[in-house]
Design a protein around this motif. Structure first.
Motif, short mmCIF file in Angstrom:
data_model
loop_
_atom_site.label_atom_id
_atom_site.label_comp_id
_atom_site.label_asym_id
_atom_site.label_seq_id
_atom_site.Cartn_x
_atom_site.Cartn_y
_atom_site.Cartn_z
N VAL A 91 69.61 16.45 25.49
CA VAL A 91 70.81 16.07 26.23
C VAL A 91 70.78 16.67 27.63
O VAL A 91 71.09 16.00 28.62
CB VAL A 91 72.09 16.52 25.47
CG1 VAL A 91 73.33 16.35 26.32
CG2 VAL A 91 72.22 15.76 24.16
N VAL A 92 70.39 17.94 27.73
CA VAL A 92 70.31 18.61 29.04
C VAL A 92 69.29 17.88 29.93
O VAL A 92 69.56 17.61 31.12
CB VAL A 92 69.94 20.10 28.89
CG1 VAL A 92 69.62 20.72 30.24
CG2 VAL A 92 71.05 20.85 28.21
N GLU A 93 68.14 17.54 29.38
CA GLU A 93 67.13 16.82 30.15
C GLU A 93 67.65 15.49 30.66
O GLU A 93 67.41 15.11 31.82
CB GLU A 93 65.88 16.60 29.30
CG GLU A 93 65.07 17.86 29.06
CD GLU A 93 63.94 17.66 28.07
OE1 GLU A 93 63.74 16.52 27.57
OE2 GLU A 93 63.25 18.65 27.79
N GLU A 94 68.38 14.76 29.82
CA GLU A 94 68.93 13.47 30.23
C GLU A 94 69.92 13.64 31.38
O GLU A 94 69.91 12.87 32.35
CB GLU A 94 69.60 12.78 29.05
CG GLU A 94 68.62 12.28 28.01
CD GLU A 94 69.29 11.82 26.72
OE1 GLU A 94 70.53 11.94 26.59
OE2 GLU A 94 68.56 11.34 25.83
N LYS A 95 70.77 14.67 31.29
CA LYS A 95 71.75 14.92 32.35
C LYS A 95 71.05 15.33 33.65
O LYS A 95 71.46 14.92 34.74
CB LYS A 95 72.75 15.99 31.93
CG LYS A 95 73.51 15.69 30.66
CD LYS A 95 74.83 15.10 30.96
CE LYS A 95 75.61 14.95 29.66
NZ LYS A 95 76.45 13.82 29.66
N LEU A 96 70.01 16.14 33.52
CA LEU A 96 69.26 16.55 34.71
C LEU A 96 68.56 15.35 35.36
O LEU A 96 68.49 15.26 36.59
CB LEU A 96 68.26 17.66 34.37
CG LEU A 96 68.85 19.04 34.15
CD1 LEU A 96 67.79 20.01 33.65
CD2 LEU A 96 69.51 19.57 35.41
N GLU A 112 67.32 21.61 48.17
CA GLU A 112 68.77 21.40 48.18
C GLU A 112 69.30 21.27 46.75
O GLU A 112 70.35 21.82 46.41
CB GLU A 112 69.13 20.16 48.99
CG GLU A 112 68.92 20.33 50.49
CD GLU A 112 69.08 19.03 51.25
OE1 GLU A 112 69.83 19.03 52.25
OE2 GLU A 112 68.46 18.01 50.85
N MET A 113 68.56 20.53 45.93
CA MET A 113 68.96 20.36 44.54
C MET A 113 68.94 21.70 43.79
O MET A 113 69.86 22.01 43.05
CB MET A 113 68.03 19.36 43.82
CG MET A 113 68.17 17.92 44.28
SD MET A 113 69.71 17.14 43.77
CE MET A 113 69.48 17.01 42.02
N MET A 114 67.90 22.49 44.03
CA MET A 114 67.78 23.80 43.38
C MET A 114 68.92 24.72 43.81
O MET A 114 69.49 25.43 42.98
CB MET A 114 66.42 24.45 43.71
CG MET A 114 65.23 23.72 43.14
SD MET A 114 65.15 23.80 41.34
CE MET A 114 64.65 25.47 41.11
N TYR A 121 75.16 26.86 38.25
CA TYR A 121 74.78 27.67 37.09
C TYR A 121 75.53 29.00 37.11
O TYR A 121 75.95 29.50 36.07
CB TYR A 121 73.26 27.91 37.08
CG TYR A 121 72.74 28.37 35.75
CD1 TYR A 121 72.44 27.44 34.76
CD2 TYR A 121 72.53 29.72 35.48
CE1 TYR A 121 71.95 27.84 33.53
CE2 TYR A 121 72.05 30.13 34.25
CZ TYR A 121 71.76 29.19 33.28
OH TYR A 121 71.28 29.60 32.07
N GLY A 122 75.74 29.53 38.29
CA GLY A 122 76.47 30.78 38.42
C GLY A 122 77.95 30.64 38.19
O GLY A 122 78.64 31.61 37.84
#
Length: 124
Positions: A91-96, A112-114, A121-122
Motif C-alpha cells: 500500500v505504501v509503495e502504491e501511494k509513493l 525536491e520530492m525528498m 515524515y517529521g
C-alpha cells in the motif's frame, strides 16, 4: 482500544477506524486471537453509528485482518505478521508511486520530492 476519529479528515470515518485497527494489528498492539469490541460497544465508545463500525469491521474481515464467529464475537485473525507487514508495504509503495507521478508531472526534482517527504515524515 484507542481509536481517534477526525471530523476534519477527508477520509470516511469507517476507513479511519479500519486503518487504525490494521495499524494496531501490524504493530502487535492487538494480538492474534484477541477479542475486539462488539460493533455496538465500539459505536457507543466512539459515539458514532453502529452502521459505520459494521462497515469498518466488514472491510477488515474482507481483507483478512479480523474474523467474526457467530455468538462469540470478533477476533484478530491468526495470520503471519510478516505477511501483514508486506501487505501494508504494498500500500505504501502504491501511494509513493502516485506521489512520484504527481511530482514528475509538476516537474519536481528528486531532491525536491525528498525534501517534501522529510518534512511530511517529521510531521506525522
Amino acid at each position: 482500544m484507542n481509536i481517534l476519529i477526525s471530523n476534519t479528515s477527508e477520509e470516511p470515518i469507517y476507513k479511519q477506524i479500519a486503518r487504525q485497527i490494521k495499524d494496531m494489528i501490524i504493530r502487535g498492539v492487538l494480538k492474534e486471537g484477541e477479542l475486539l469490541f462488539s460493533i455496538r460497544n465500539m459505536a457507543k465508545e466512539l459515539g458514532i453509528s453502529v452502521i459505520t463500525v459494521k462497515k469498518a469491521y466488514e472491510e477488515l474481515e474482507r481483507e483478512g485482518y479480523i474474523v467474526t464467529t457467530q455468538g462469540k464475537g470478533t477476533f484478530v485473525a491468526v495470520r503471519n505478521r510478516e505477511l501483514l507487514r508486506e501487505m501494508r508495504l504494498k500500500v505504501v509503495e502504491e501511494k509513493l508511486e502516485e506521489a512520484v507521478f504527481a511530482g514528475k508531472s509538476l516537474g519536481l526534482s528528486l531532491e525536491e520530492m525528498m525534501k517534501m517527504l522529510e518534512i511530511l515524515y517529521g510531521e506525522v
